[in-house]
Design an enzyme around this catalytic site. Structure first.
Site, PDB file in Angstrom:
ATOM      1  CG  ASP A 118      -3.162   3.984   4.151  1.00  0.00           C
ATOM      2  OD1 ASP A 118      -4.282   3.707   4.785  1.00  0.00           O
ATOM      3  OD2 ASP A 118      -2.852   3.301   3.061  1.00  0.00           O
TER       4      ASP A 118
ATOM      5  CE  LYS B  65      -9.089  -2.861   3.616  1.00  0.00           C
ATOM      6  NZ  LYS B  65      -7.928  -2.209   3.206  1.00  0.00           N
TER       7      LYS B  65
ATOM      8  CD1 TRP C  70      -2.264  -2.152   1.710  1.00  0.00           C
ATOM      9  CD2 TRP C  70      -3.119  -0.937   0.067  1.00  0.00           C
ATOM     10  NE1 TRP C  70      -3.412  -2.792   1.326  1.00  0.00           N
ATOM     11  CE2 TRP C  70      -3.831  -2.133   0.249  1.00  0.00           C
ATOM     12  CE3 TRP C  70      -3.424  -0.028  -1.104  1.00  0.00           C
ATOM     13  CZ2 TRP C  70      -5.072  -2.547  -0.837  1.00  0.00           C
ATOM     14  CZ3 TRP C  70      -4.563  -0.330  -1.844  1.00  0.00           C
ATOM     15  CH2 TRP C  70      -5.436  -1.845  -1.666  1.00  0.00           C
TER      16      TRP C  70
HETATM   17  C1  LIG Z   1      -7.387  -1.720   1.988  1.00  0.00           C
HETATM   18  C2  LIG Z   1      -6.402  -0.619   1.988  1.00  0.00           C
HETATM   19  C3  LIG Z   1      -6.199   0.428   1.031  1.00  0.00           C
HETATM   20  C4  LIG Z   1      -7.322   0.812  -0.018  1.00  0.00           C
HETATM   21  O1  LIG Z   1      -8.286   1.048   0.707  1.00  0.00           O
HETATM   22  P1  LIG Z   1      -9.635   1.387  -0.466  1.00  0.00           P
HETATM   23  O2  LIG Z   1     -10.723   1.852   0.440  1.00  0.00           O
HETATM   24  O3  LIG Z   1     -10.119   0.180  -1.336  1.00  0.00           O
HETATM   25  O4  LIG Z   1      -9.122   2.338  -1.555  1.00  0.00           O
HETATM   26  C5  LIG Z   1      -5.334   1.300   1.462  1.00  0.00           C
HETATM   27  N1  LIG Z   1      -4.209   1.153   2.410  1.00  0.00           N
HETATM   28  C6  LIG Z   1      -4.439   0.147   3.312  1.00  0.00           C
HETATM   29  C7  LIG Z   1      -3.454   0.142   4.088  1.00  0.00           C
HETATM   30  C8  LIG Z   1      -5.401  -0.663   3.141  1.00  0.00           C
HETATM   31  O5  LIG Z   1      -5.566  -1.555   3.812  1.00  0.00           O
END
Ligand SMILES: *Cc1c(COP(=O)(O)O)cnc(C)c1O
Length: 360
Positions: free
Chosen positions: A174, A198, A103
């Site tokens: 993130d 998540k 990511w």
């Molecule tokens: C799932 C995830 C993403 C992507 O998320 P979306 O909502 O599908 O764009 C980005 N960063 C991390 C760390 C993730 O676990």
């Protein structure tokens, strides 16, 4: 979700049962109206209250004061890979990024479209098994910010603590797969964000928390829906926001408040992941080589791919779904987010022990 099925997938994830019940109730009638909450205007006073309530609850659980702007946006964390540089990286400046894994790498690729990005450290040399130490990465104090992924969902790595960097620079993270399971050291951050699906709620809403002092100078090309300043001025309703996902997230924030707040959620995450890693380290059939281990995404291998296939098949037959590792890394992965109860992890561990006995 049926209470007999345990969803260990990396997301969308399970929600607390009581939140599902509350959501079900909102579909019949809402605030004394005959229409449900998803059938009323997002400008309706009763919906504006939903947003205000969710925001207030999130601010309480993370300890954010009025210096912080909370936004509930569409577009996922992936959208914010563009949103971050569009809002924080002014022309002529640079930003530092750490290649933390899958990511973190995607964030770098996207940010390069919008400005000068310096990749200052990478987990690549360690096979993405160990995150670069924040205290040791080279920092240019002139950077607009330093970006990293705090918990790499696919690679199963995480910053256990957010170490002090050598020079001060605004941190942007993130936090998609660890939101609400870490007591955020807010004084260290300029902004953090994450998709709800998540740890927080159903897919569709992305949470962005940013210091208000950083608002007000988006890039000229920044699309209005991505513009944190405009969205903030409009209480996240510059356009129609993901109303139901915001409502559900607000219910989850309140659930966290009723269950000891973020410190208790962090303690539960530690307890659940410790039990899993202890099992993986104890039984020779399983292994995990991560040096900076994630508390929410526990990756593991079995000794052969054949056994991994068999393990996944039998787990599913026993009501444990979503244990397959991401296609990029293979193997198995147990994602144990906010709503996964300790009993669910104990059920998985008992299955792992039994499987090892029969196949060891
Ligand atoms: C799932 C995830 C993403 C992507 O998320 P979306 O909502 O599908 O764009 C980005 N960063 C991390 C760390 C993730 O676990």
């Amino acid at each position: 979700m049926s209470t007999d099925v345990l969803n260990f997938s990396a997301g969308p994830a399970m929600l607390p049962h009581s939140v599902i019940e509350r959501l079900r109730d909102t579909l019949d009638e809402w605030d004394g109206k005959s229409a449900s909450v998803i059938e009323i205007s997002h400008r309706d006073k009763s919906f504006i209250e939903v947003v205000e309530r969710a925001e207030a609850s999130l601010k309480r659980i993370l300890g954010m004061d009025d210096e912080w702007q909370v936004l509930f946006l569409g577009g996922g964390a992936t959208g914010q890979f563009a949103g971050v540089p569009l809002n924080l990286l002014q022309p002529g400046r640079s930003a530092g990024y750490i290649d933390t894994g899958q990511w973190g790498g995607k964030a770098i690729q996207e940010a390069r479209k919008f400005g000068d990005i310096v990749v200052t450290a990478s987990a690549k040399d360690d096979g993405y098994a160990k995150l670069p130490d924040l205290a040791l990465v080279d920092i240019d104090p002139n950077w607009a910010y330093l970006h990293f992924c705090a918990n790499e969902t696919v690679d199963g790595t995480q910053y256990g603590t957010i170490a002090q960097t050598a020079h001060s620079v605004p941190l942007v993270a993130d936090c998609s797969s660890e939101l609400l399971t870490r007591v955020m050291p807010l004084d260290r951050f300029a902004a953090f964000y994450g998709g709800a699906q998540k740890n927080v709620g159903p897919a569709g809403v992305t949470i962005v928390c940013v210091r208000k002092e950083l608002l007000g100078s988006p890039q000229a090309i920044c699309p209005a829906v991505w513009d944190w300043t405009q969205q903030g001025a409009n209480d996240s309703a510059l356009n129609t926001p993901p109303v139901y996902a915001i409502l559900a997230s607000g219910f989850v924030f309140e659930w966290v408040e009723e269950h000891g707040g973020v410190p208790a959620a962090a303690a539960r995450a530690a307890e659940k992941s410790t039990l899993l890693y202890e099992t993986i380290d104890r039984i020779p059939l399983y292994s995990n080589d991560r040096a900076t281990r994630s508390k929410t995404n526990i990756v593991f291998r079995l000794t052969t791919e054949e056994l991994e296939k068999q393990f996944l098949k039998e787990a599913e037959a026993n009501g444990m779904i979503g244990l397959k590792g991401h296609r990029a890394v293979g193997g198995c992965r147990a994602s144990v987010y906010l709503a996964m109860p300790m009993e669910g992890v104990q059920t998985l561990v008992a299955f792992m022990e039994d499987f090892a006995q029969r196949n060891g």
